[in-house]
Design an enzyme around this catalytic site. Structure first.
Site, short mmCIF file in Angstrom:
data_model
loop_
_atom_site.label_atom_id
_atom_site.label_comp_id
_atom_site.label_asym_id
_atom_site.label_seq_id
_atom_site.Cartn_x
_atom_site.Cartn_y
_atom_site.Cartn_z
N CYS A 73 -3.26 33.79 8.84
CA CYS A 73 -2.93 34.67 10.09
C CYS A 73 -2.68 33.57 11.45
O CYS A 73 -3.54 33.40 12.28
CB CYS A 73 -4.42 35.16 10.40
SG CYS A 73 -4.81 36.38 9.07
N TYR A 107 3.71 18.74 10.96
CA TYR A 107 4.87 17.87 11.32
C TYR A 107 6.42 18.43 11.47
O TYR A 107 7.54 17.76 11.37
CB TYR A 107 5.18 16.41 10.63
CG TYR A 107 3.74 15.93 9.89
CD1 TYR A 107 2.92 15.35 10.97
CD2 TYR A 107 3.34 16.18 8.84
CE1 TYR A 107 1.82 14.81 10.29
CE2 TYR A 107 2.03 15.67 8.15
CZ TYR A 107 1.04 14.99 9.05
OH TYR A 107 0.24 14.49 8.65
N GLU A 165 0.63 -1.22 0.19
CA GLU A 165 0.16 -0.01 0.13
C GLU A 165 0.90 1.29 -0.02
O GLU A 165 0.73 1.96 0.89
CB GLU A 165 -0.84 0.06 1.27
CG GLU A 165 -1.61 -1.19 1.44
CD GLU A 165 -2.44 -0.92 2.75
OE1 GLU A 165 -2.25 -0.39 3.73
OE2 GLU A 165 -3.48 -1.98 2.99
N GLY A 189 2.07 5.10 -0.60
CA GLY A 189 1.59 6.31 -1.12
C GLY A 189 2.62 7.18 -1.48
O GLY A 189 2.99 7.33 -2.59
N1 LLP Z 1 -1.48 2.24 4.23
C1 LLP Z 1 -2.18 2.40 5.42
C2 LLP Z 1 -3.00 1.79 6.30
C3 LLP Z 1 -1.90 3.85 5.97
O1 LLP Z 1 -2.36 4.39 7.03
C4 LLP Z 1 -0.96 4.66 5.01
C5 LLP Z 1 -0.67 6.08 5.37
C6 LLP Z 1 -0.43 4.09 3.87
C7 LLP Z 1 -0.82 2.76 3.63
C8 LLP Z 1 0.48 4.77 2.97
O2 LLP Z 1 1.89 5.25 3.84
P1 LLP Z 1 2.87 5.77 2.71
O3 LLP Z 1 3.36 4.84 1.89
O4 LLP Z 1 2.37 6.99 2.28
O5 LLP Z 1 3.79 6.08 3.96
N2 LLP Z 1 -0.27 12.90 6.25
C9 LLP Z 1 1.48 12.29 6.72
C10 LLP Z 1 1.28 11.04 6.40
C11 LLP Z 1 0.20 10.18 6.98
C12 LLP Z 1 0.28 8.62 6.70
C13 LLP Z 1 -0.88 7.96 6.88
N3 LLP Z 1 -1.13 6.48 6.66
C14 LLP Z 1 2.46 13.07 6.06
O6 LLP Z 1 2.46 13.83 5.43
O7 LLP Z 1 3.51 12.78 6.37
#
Ligand code: LLP
Length: 427
Positions: free
Chosen positions: A347, A319, A276, A278
């Protein structure tokens, strides 16, 4: 590796000059490179070759239809966490049989939609959720394919706000209860128990926590097998980090090394593996282009005030994340640099992209590019401070398309309704 580079002194995305996009779409605007998306997808797919992998792009990282459709054309499935994302994945051309539904709180409506659509798998986060899915599936005359998302109690060593795999976190089924819930899943009418899932966090910069989690998963597979419960699939989540700060020489794990580690830890089990990712696929495929509104000299420091704000890119405010910032017109070699705070127009003081960043002289009207903004940038944007949702542009070679226009102020206003009693005579 990305496709944002200076050519003849002007920053380009693939073959398109950024000022041309800024002119056409206005600023701030997100710009994505198809070539980077394709490259990252292929690198990951090659790294996992031979493992019976299925890559489900985590839509939360980037919910742009054009981006999702680009990945879907390469064979990517989708990892969704809401009915909205499920709808979006289908609209972008992801087949239902490649969609995984994750998330710690799924509503009945969302679950019904997922079951009726016939998706690949629902990752279950608790025993009550399992029971509810069984009930909803029976009501629909279906069997829901279910994997148990387990919490391996392993610290991913990343930012605390994006750590998900320790026992203090809200995510996953408590490790000790997993075998009992698997037994139950196997026996429940309306449920097809297909496997186990794990996701310990995001922006991981070391393979060790992944490996520890996967080894625990391996133990659980063996334990369940001993009880006659067959695990067919493992969903290994996302989480691979990307480099954000070029000067630091950050070296997040290479996809190839990730693949090798998985072959070593789980390869011989010969199970179907889901991923998964992202950020890994989209992080370096996007920039946020913004124009300098003002340069302001404060009492103790100077501020570069951009027309992009924390509502367009929340990561620094939320973050303390680092994002590269560079002028769209290439500074001449040896141009003097000075430390300046790069801020937005919003603001509150958290509306700061960078503190005391060394940048060459910039003036009102100049364009800057905020780097590595393809993941969790536009997808987390809001209309805070009455600011229209930031538009998105997808580039392919020398061509580009506006994939989400900036709403007009009239359109924003038209979404609100005046309560009837405010038009009646007041007190
Ligand atoms: N699978 C699940 C169950 C997740 O909760 C997430 C991310 C992913 C896959 C994808 O993770 P990645 O490969 O992108 O690390 N807004 C935060 C990141 C939040 C991630 C939430 N879950 C940021 O900007 O760093």
């Amino acid at each position: 590796m990305d496709h944002f580079a200076y050519r003849n002194g002007v920053l380009h995305c693939e073959e398109v000059p950024i000022p041309a996009i800024a002119e056409a779409a206005g600023t701030p605007v997100y710009v994505y490179a198809s070539a980077t998306l394709e490259r990252h997808y292929r690198v990951l797919a090659e790294a996992l070759a031979g493992l019976k992998p299925q890559i489900h792009f985590a839509l939360k990282a980037n919910a742009s239809l054009g981006v999702i459709a680009t990945l879907a054309r390469l064979g990517a499935g989708a990892d969704v966490v809401s009915g909205g994302e499920l709808r979006l994945a289908l609209a972008a051309g992801v087949p239902a049989r490649l969609i995984v539904f994750s998330g710690v709180g799924k509503t009945d409506d969302e679950l019904r939609m997922a079951i009726a659509t016939g998706i690949y798998q629902i990752n279950v986060e608790s025993e009550p959720e399992l029971d509810r899915i069984a009930q909803l599936a029976r009501d629909l005359g279906r069997r829901a394919p279910v994997a148990l998302r387990v919490n391996p109690d392993i610290d991913a060593g990343t930012h605390v706000k994006i750590t998900t795999g320790t026992k203090e976190n809200k995510f996953g089924i408590e490790w000790a209860r997993a075998p009992a819930i698997a037994r139950r899943a196997k026996a429940l009418a309306g449920i097809e128990f297909v496997g186990l899932a794990v996701h310990i966090g995001s922006q991981l910069t070391s393979l060790a926590p992944f490996e520890a989690a996967f080894l625990r998963l391996r133990d659980l597979v063996a334990l369940l097998k001993g009880e006659g419960i067959e695990v067919r699939r493992l969903d290994l989540g996302g989480g691979l980090g990307v480099p954000y700060e070029p000067a630091k020489n950050e070296t997040p794990p290479l996809p190839a090394d990730y693949g090798t580690m998985i072959r070593r830890t789980l390869g011989d089990l010969d199970l179907d593996l889901s991923f998964e990712p992202g950020r890994l696929l989209v992080g370096n495929a996007g920039i946020l282009v913004s124009r300098v509104i003002r340069v302001k000299e404060g009492a103790t420091k100077s501020f570069l005030i951009l027309d992009a704000g924390m509502n367009d890119l929340m990561r620094p405010a939320l973050y303390d994340a680092y994002h590269d910032i560079r002028p769209v017109l290439e500074p001449r070699p040896g141009a003097p640099r000075r430390a300046i705070d790069v801020v937005g127009p919003i603001c509150e003081t958290s509306d700061t992209f960078a503190r005391q960043r060394l940048l060459p002289a910039l003036a009102e009207g100049d364009l800057v590019a905020i780097g590595t903004a393809g993941a969790y940038g536009a997808s987390m944007a809001s209309e805070y401070n009455g600011r229209p949702l930031v538009p998105e542009v997808l580039v392919r070679g020398g061509d580009y398309a506006l994939t989400r226009p900036r709403p007009s102020l009239d359109e924003m206003l038209a979404r609100q309704m005046r309560p009837r009693w405010l038009d009646e005579p007041g007190p």
